[in-house]
Write a protein that holds these residues in place. Structure first.
Motif, PDB file in Angstrom:
ATOM      1  N   PRO A 211       0.812  -1.231   0.000  1.00  0.00           N
ATOM      2  CA  PRO A 211       0.000   0.000   0.000  1.00  0.00           C
ATOM      3  C   PRO A 211       0.840   1.273   0.000  1.00  0.00           C
ATOM      4  O   PRO A 211       0.401   2.310  -0.490  1.00  0.00           O
ATOM      5  CB  PRO A 211      -0.822  -0.114   1.300  1.00  0.00           C
ATOM      6  N   ASP A 212       2.047   1.207   0.545  1.00  0.00           N
ATOM      7  CA  ASP A 212       2.884   2.415   0.627  1.00  0.00           C
ATOM      8  C   ASP A 212       3.553   2.764  -0.692  1.00  0.00           C
ATOM      9  O   ASP A 212       3.855   3.929  -0.959  1.00  0.00           O
ATOM     10  CB  ASP A 212       3.940   2.246   1.725  1.00  0.00           C
ATOM     11  N   GLY A 213       3.796   1.733  -1.524  1.00  0.00           N
ATOM     12  CA  GLY A 213       4.454   1.984  -2.796  1.00  0.00           C
ATOM     13  C   GLY A 213       5.904   2.409  -2.617  1.00  0.00           C
ATOM     14  O   GLY A 213       6.548   2.093  -1.610  1.00  0.00           O
ATOM     15  N   PRO A 214       6.436   3.159  -3.578  1.00  0.00           N
ATOM     16  CA  PRO A 214       7.846   3.583  -3.472  1.00  0.00           C
ATOM     17  C   PRO A 214       8.034   4.612  -2.366  1.00  0.00           C
ATOM     18  O   PRO A 214       7.172   5.439  -2.099  1.00  0.00           O
ATOM     19  CB  PRO A 214       8.133   4.203  -4.846  1.00  0.00           C
ATOM     20  N   LYS A 215       9.193   4.535  -1.718  1.00  0.00           N
ATOM     21  CA  LYS A 215       9.531   5.467  -0.641  1.00  0.00           C
ATOM     22  C   LYS A 215      10.822   6.205  -1.001  1.00  0.00           C
ATOM     23  O   LYS A 215      11.716   5.647  -1.643  1.00  0.00           O
ATOM     24  CB  LYS A 215       9.719   4.716   0.673  1.00  0.00           C
ATOM     25  N   TYR A 216      10.896   7.447  -0.556  1.00  0.00           N
ATOM     26  CA  TYR A 216      12.103   8.236  -0.784  1.00  0.00           C
ATOM     27  C   TYR A 216      13.229   7.760   0.127  1.00  0.00           C
ATOM     28  O   TYR A 216      12.999   7.393   1.287  1.00  0.00           O
ATOM     29  CB  TYR A 216      11.846   9.715  -0.538  1.00  0.00           C
ATOM     30  N   VAL A 217      14.433   7.753  -0.412  1.00  0.00           N
ATOM     31  CA  VAL A 217      15.628   7.399   0.347  1.00  0.00           C
ATOM     32  C   VAL A 217      16.286   8.691   0.825  1.00  0.00           C
ATOM     33  O   VAL A 217      16.225   9.722   0.152  1.00  0.00           O
ATOM     34  CB  VAL A 217      16.603   6.583  -0.526  1.00  0.00           C
ATOM     35  N   SER A 218      16.892   8.646   2.013  1.00  0.00           N
ATOM     36  CA  SER A 218      17.528   9.838   2.583  1.00  0.00           C
ATOM     37  C   SER A 218      18.544  10.437   1.615  1.00  0.00           C
ATOM     38  O   SER A 218      19.341   9.722   1.009  1.00  0.00           O
ATOM     39  CB  SER A 218      18.228   9.480   3.894  1.00  0.00           C
ATOM     40  N   GLU A 219      18.486  11.751   1.472  1.00  0.00           N
ATOM     41  CA  GLU A 219      19.390  12.457   0.575  1.00  0.00           C
ATOM     42  C   GLU A 219      19.995  13.658   1.295  1.00  0.00           C
ATOM     43  O   GLU A 219      19.407  14.210   2.223  1.00  0.00           O
ATOM     44  CB  GLU A 219      18.639  12.965  -0.663  1.00  0.00           C
ATOM     45  N   SER A 220      21.171  14.051   0.864  1.00  0.00           N
ATOM     46  CA  SER A 220      21.788  15.255   1.407  1.00  0.00           C
ATOM     47  C   SER A 220      21.178  16.481   0.754  1.00  0.00           C
ATOM     48  O   SER A 220      20.501  16.397  -0.268  1.00  0.00           O
ATOM     49  CB  SER A 220      23.299  15.224   1.169  1.00  0.00           C
TER      50      SER A 220
ATOM     51  N   MET B  71      14.601   6.682  -4.888  1.00  0.00           N
ATOM     52  CA  MET B  71      13.451   5.992  -4.309  1.00  0.00           C
ATOM     53  C   MET B  71      13.666   4.487  -4.378  1.00  0.00           C
ATOM     54  O   MET B  71      14.539   3.988  -5.103  1.00  0.00           O
ATOM     55  CB  MET B  71      12.173   6.381  -5.061  1.00  0.00           C
ATOM     56  N   THR B  72      12.870   3.762  -3.604  1.00  0.00           N
ATOM     57  CA  THR B  72      12.947   2.304  -3.617  1.00  0.00           C
ATOM     58  C   THR B  72      12.347   1.763  -4.909  1.00  0.00           C
ATOM     59  O   THR B  72      11.607   2.460  -5.611  1.00  0.00           O
ATOM     60  CB  THR B  72      12.199   1.716  -2.408  1.00  0.00           C
TER      61      THR B  72
END
Length: 650
Positions: A80-89, A100-101
């Motif tokens: 249900p969440d789909g793609p998630k953002y990955v931590s970035e500077s 993103m994942t």
């Protein structure tokens, strides 16, 4: 230097505590990640960016798009969440990275053959959008353990193979109805890994190559790695809906490449002889220029100063002898004649002092940034570190800008000190931020991934007002408390009349002559920097950049001092703005070079793309104008102080 397709603290702690606003501050790739057999190795997706097309080797767009842009219809992670953002500077966000994942599953050491991702349908609008991006040469960008997934390429000039950063979204092939764009919907992912000390529990990723393929799966046809099976290409129809099935295969290969050297294949030097030729050529020009300046100044000035001082020791009773000697001196040189006006307050001292403060701030920031990069702190594995360290340094060095601006203004006898304190941290940064925000509107309007999020804009404004402005105010306070730079001679109350000057000493010709030499010192390296920015390549030749920066500083200072000397000899004492503008004119050549680059290397058909390119080029040229202008002014100021303190004035 990671590419900047859209184009440029609350101290470090602020970046750490604002994960929602700036997606946190981190340095990926600093420490190696070791995997065991069958461990999950995440594959992240980044924005889809334009590169040079195969047909004409030109870049046709500057717009980057999110990987999961609705019209691409790429497969998304299940759930249900789909793609998630990955931590970035912060720098990574400013440079247009949107990591993103993904739904791809990679397990260390386990090959996967023809694994199905999903099946999606492309309507006519989406097909037209994707086909246009294929023709424009867009590339997909994936990350596996911090390494970009690319394609293996061969360069004929150096006879070497290297890995590109990213791989093609599709290709343009000849079909039954002529050339047509075909869509890549199958990916052969080749991951190279290194076994540390023959330990199966210490496996590290050292290379990622993706071979994208176009396969039209019809009813009854299945995905296979059999090279004898031929698939028709996947063509997205713009007349009806098209169903596309996405598949991928994963192949793991053991490699002798150590983790510490895994970036070597990606850091490819395009024709390295040009770098050395440019550096040697610039060095020779600088040496000749410095020798010329030294010869003219040391010999002529030493001769002039000796004559002037001998003149002051003449017995004033011998009027005929004194008059003759004075006439001889005046014929030989006229720079002493303007000693009573040379330190007169220039026009618009407030604006000049604000530019000088910001120029000094840029000068120190650029030097530190290049030095950090030269020492390896800004390696490509630290994604976004260049942008982050630039923002941090510029913020923390606001104290230097405030101090230099205030002390320069005080030395120019300025009296609007409150306005100076306020304008120093607001004028130049305000122009930069205002232009950046205006250009960002075009990116937002085109739904580009390069558009900086509004939350990040708020963080930049917070950094500006909470950290930068107070530091600048503190620097200004110390600058106004410090003693001014006292002129070695008194200034006359009545300005001296300036005689007509020769053609080459007039404002426009002198500015054009002075500005071209610093530009010539960095011309070739500037070409490679621009190529890395607009062609989405990795720039890492910071050693050459450091040397070119040093040569540019020497050239800028030497040629401006020479111009000021000739200006004073022609009895023109308006050297302050002339030195600043003449040295800053090198930015005009940079902007003209950018326009030539636009015509020769880019083919931006859209209005928004042209506005973005010209806007960012003008913004960088403006900053370079402030930087080189300040170098020229301070070199000239030191020179004028030096020569007039060496003579005796009655």
């Amino acid at each position: 230097m990671w590419p900047l397709p859209n184009a440029p603290s609350l101290a470090l702690t602020t970046l750490l505590v604002l994960p929602q606003a700036v997606s946190a501050f981190y340095l990926p790739g600093v420490a190696p990640t070791s995997y065991k057999l069958k461990d999950n190795v995440p594959l992240y997706v980044n924005s889809v960016k334009p590169t040079a097309s195969n047909e004409d080797a030109l870049v046709h767009s500057v717009m980057a798009y999110d990987y999961y842009h609705e019209r691409f219809n790429f497969c998304k992670p299940p759930g249900p969440d789909g793609p998630k953002y990955v931590s970035e500077s912060l720098g990574s966000i400013l440079f247009g990275d949107r990591i993103m994942t993904s739904p791809f599953e990679l397990h260390m050491g386990q090959n996967e053959i023809c694994k199905k991702l999903c099946t999606t349908a492309y309507d006519k609008s989406s097909a037209h959008f994707v086909n246009k991006r294929i023709v424009q040469g867009y590339a997909m960008n994936w990350l596996v353990d911090g390494l970009p997934a690319g394609q293996e390429l061969f360069e004929e000039v150096s006879q070497s193979t290297y890995y590109s950063s990213g791989f093609r979204l599709g290709a343009v092939e000849n079909g039954a109805q002529g050339t047509q764009p075909v869509f890549h919907n199958h990916y052969d992912i080749n991951v190279q890994y290194h076994e540390v000390g023959n330990d199966p529990n210490q496996l590290r990723v050292v290379g990622v190559i993706v071979e994208p393929l176009s396969r039209h799966y019809t009813e009854g046809s299945e995905c296979s790695d059999d090279p004898n099976i031929k698939y028709s290409p996947m063509v997205l129809s713009e007349d009806s809906n098209t169903e596309v099935q996405f598949t991928y295969s994963v192949y793991w290969t053991k490699s002798p490449t150590a983790w510490a050297t895994r970036w070597d294949k990606y850091l490819h030097v395009y024709d390295p002889k040009i770098h050395w030729f440019s550096l040697v050529n610039s060095a020779v020009v600088v040496i000749i220029l410095v020798l010329t300046v030294s010869s003219v100044l040391f010999r002529a000035l030493k001769k002039d100063i000796a004559r002037y001082n001998r003149l002051d020791q003449i017995n004033l009773d011998d009027l005929s002898g004194t008059s003759a000697l004075e006439d001889g001196v005046q014929e030989d040189s006229g720079w002493k004649l303007v000693h009573g006006d040379v330190f007169r307050t220039p026009s618009h001292p407030l604006l000049l002092s604000v530019f000088l403060g910001n120029g000094a701030q840029l000068f120190v920031m650029t030097g530190f940034t290049i030095c950090f990069a030269l020492l390896g702190f800004l390696s490509p594995s630290n994604r976004g570190s260049l942008g982050t360290i630039t923002v941090l340094l510029y913020t923390l060095l606001s104290f230097v800008g405030g101090y230099i601006s205030a002390r320069s203004y005080k030395s120019m006898n300025g009296d609007k000190w409150k306005l100076n304190i306020g304008l120093t941290p607001l004028l130049v940064p305000g122009i930069v931020f205002g232009t950046f925000f205006f250009l960002n509107l075009f990116l937002w309007a085109n739904q580009s991934a390069g558009a900086v999020p509004f939350s990040t804009m708020l963080v930049i404004i917070g950094i500006w007002f909470v950290i930068s402005i107070p530091l600048s105010f503190a620097g200004s306070w110390f600058g106004f408390r410090a003693s001014p730079v006292e002129p070695p001679v008194r200034t006359n109350q009545i300005p001296r009349q300036i005689p007509p000057t020769t053609t080459y000493l007039r404002p426009i010709p002198s500015m054009l002559l002075v500005g071209i030499l610093p530009f010539g010192a960095i011309f070739v390296e500037l070409y490679f920097v621009m190529t890395s920015i607009w062609f989405s390549r990795i720039y890492y030749m910071f050693g050459f950049l450091f040397l070119c920066y040093g040569l540019m500083i020497i050239t800028c200072a030497a040629v401006t001092v020479l111009m000021v000397y000739f200006l004073l000899c022609s009895e023109n004492y308006h050297w302050q703005w002339r030195s600043f503008l003449a040295a800053g004119t090198s930015a005009v050549y940079i902007f003209i070079n950018a326009l030539i680059y636009l015509i020769s290397k880019l083919s931006l058909g859209g209005f928004a793309g042209i506005v973005l390119y010209i806007g960012y080029s003008a913004l960088l040229s403006f900053l370079f104008f402030v930087l080189t202008g300040s170098i020229g002014f301070f070199a000239s100021w030191w020179f004028v102080q030096k020569i007039y303190s060496s003579i005796k004035i009655d």
